[in-house]
Design an enzyme around this catalytic site. Structure first.
Site, PDB file in Angstrom:
ATOM      1  CG  ASP A  45      -4.913   6.255  33.066  1.00  0.00           C
ATOM      2  OD1 ASP A  45      -5.611   5.881  34.199  1.00  0.00           O
ATOM      3  OD2 ASP A  45      -3.931   6.676  34.234  1.00  0.00           O
ATOM      4  CB  SER A  98      -3.407   3.380  35.036  1.00  0.00           C
ATOM      5  OG  SER A  98      -2.624   4.586  34.820  1.00  0.00           O
TER       6      SER A  98
END
Length: 347
Positions: free
Chosen positions: A191, A49
């Protein structure tokens, strides 16, 4: 003679990436390492991320390479561009994610241009989750150099790893192998924090395969602050979809990070590695320090927290331990048995 493999790992956490960016800058200064050369002190840099964006910047070649100062500036200068305040009021929460990805994509383009994953140095590993294949996707620079079906634009890697559900829509990206039909090159990704918000344990597993002659590891792992997400059990018993949605992503990501930290602490106890974890608890009243809290007082607070986590690291004696580890001659990849196409199960 066997040697030590060195790993730098960076957690997810949205705007809270400013905390490890500041701490990394202080570490580099304390160890007299030029900021843009910091990644060269490691064999492998991993990120998830916001940590994946930072890892890509640290390993980018040439003039696009980032040091901690450039990473910190990404958050201080572009935070409100990526997470514009009031976005929810301008979008339909039933049919749209909270943020339009276009501003983030423009920032990534300006930072990473047309660079490819295969150009990253040192080795880079970034996590994502493949929706259509229903499995993790690890973007690995060494695999990208072996086959173009594993090569992607570095900015697409960064976009994919940071596509947090409910915050941004999935990233539709394509590998750079023109020999495959476009539909086979296509990946719909979200993500990596949904399964590995702290990618350190995954990075260690990949390093064991990539450097099979290494008899020891040094892992430097930086968190973005563990936000204490207390949920009233009685109220949760009456939650439906709308009740769970605001805090569910944080629950998943915090749980994944805790599991990885526990695993590496056990390995350290068995003398399998030297593990340096920089993390601190965040326990303010909600909604402070959410992944997209870009208010000026919050940004200032995150910078102070970065200084604080470094100060604790130094006061504990761990900084001196890391100094000793990184002062040792760095074993070459060849001496560690570098094997980019090692057999065995992989993600």
């Amino acid at each position: 003679m066997p040697g030590t493999v060195r790993i730098l790992s960076l957690d997810g956490g949205g705007i809270r990436g400013l905390i490890p960016a500041v701490a990394l800058g202080r570490i580099a200064a304390a160890l007299n390492i030029p900021g843009k050369a910091l990644a060269d002190s490691f064999h492998l840099v991993a990120g998830t991320s916001t940590g994946g964006i930072m890892a890509a910047g640290l390993c980018a070649p040439g003039g696009n390479r980032h040091g901690p100062a450039e990473l910190a500036e990404l958050y201080t200068a572009h935070g409100t561009t990526i997470f514009p305040p009031g976005a929810w009021g301008r979008r339909n929460p039933i049919t749209e994610c909270k943020y339009d990805p276009a501003p983030l994509e423009r920032v990534l383009l300006s930072r990473l241009g047309e660079l490819q994953l295969s150009e990253a140095k040192p080795e880079l590993m970034v996590t994502a989750w493949d929706l259509e294949r229903a499995r993790p996707k690890l973007f690995c620079s060494w695999r990208a150099r072996l086959t173009s079906s594993e090569d992607f634009r570095l900015r697409d890697v960064a976009r994919a790893t940071s596509a947090a559900p409910t915050y941004f829509p999935p990233a539709i990206v394509h590998s750079l192998d023109a020999n495959y039909p476009k539909d086979q090159r296509r990946h719909a990704l979200v993500d990596g924090g949904v399964f590995a918000n702290d990618p350190a344990a995954l990075a260690l597993a990949e390093a064991r395969r990539l450097f099979p002659l290494a008899d020891r590891a040094v892992v430097v792992s930086l968190g973005t602050g563990a936000r204490i997400n207390r949920i009233d059990g009685d109220k949760a018993c009456h939650y439906g979809f709308a009740g769970w949605l605001p805090g569910l992503i944080d629950v998943f990501m915090d749980g994944a990070s805790a599991l990885a930290e526990h695993e590496l602490m056990l390995r350290q106890a068995r003398d399998e590695l030297a593990y340096f974890r920089l993390q601190l608890a965040l326990d303010p009243p909600p909604p402070a320090f959410t992944m997209d809290d870009v208010a000026a007082p919050t940004i200032a607070g995150l910078q102070k927290l970065g200084e604080q986590v470094f100060a604790r690291f130094e006061a504990s004696g761990a900084l001196n331990g890391l100094r000793i580890e990184l002062a040792k001659p760095m074993t070459s990849a060849a001496a560690l048995g570098y094997a980019p196409n090692a057999p065995g199960p992989r993600l």
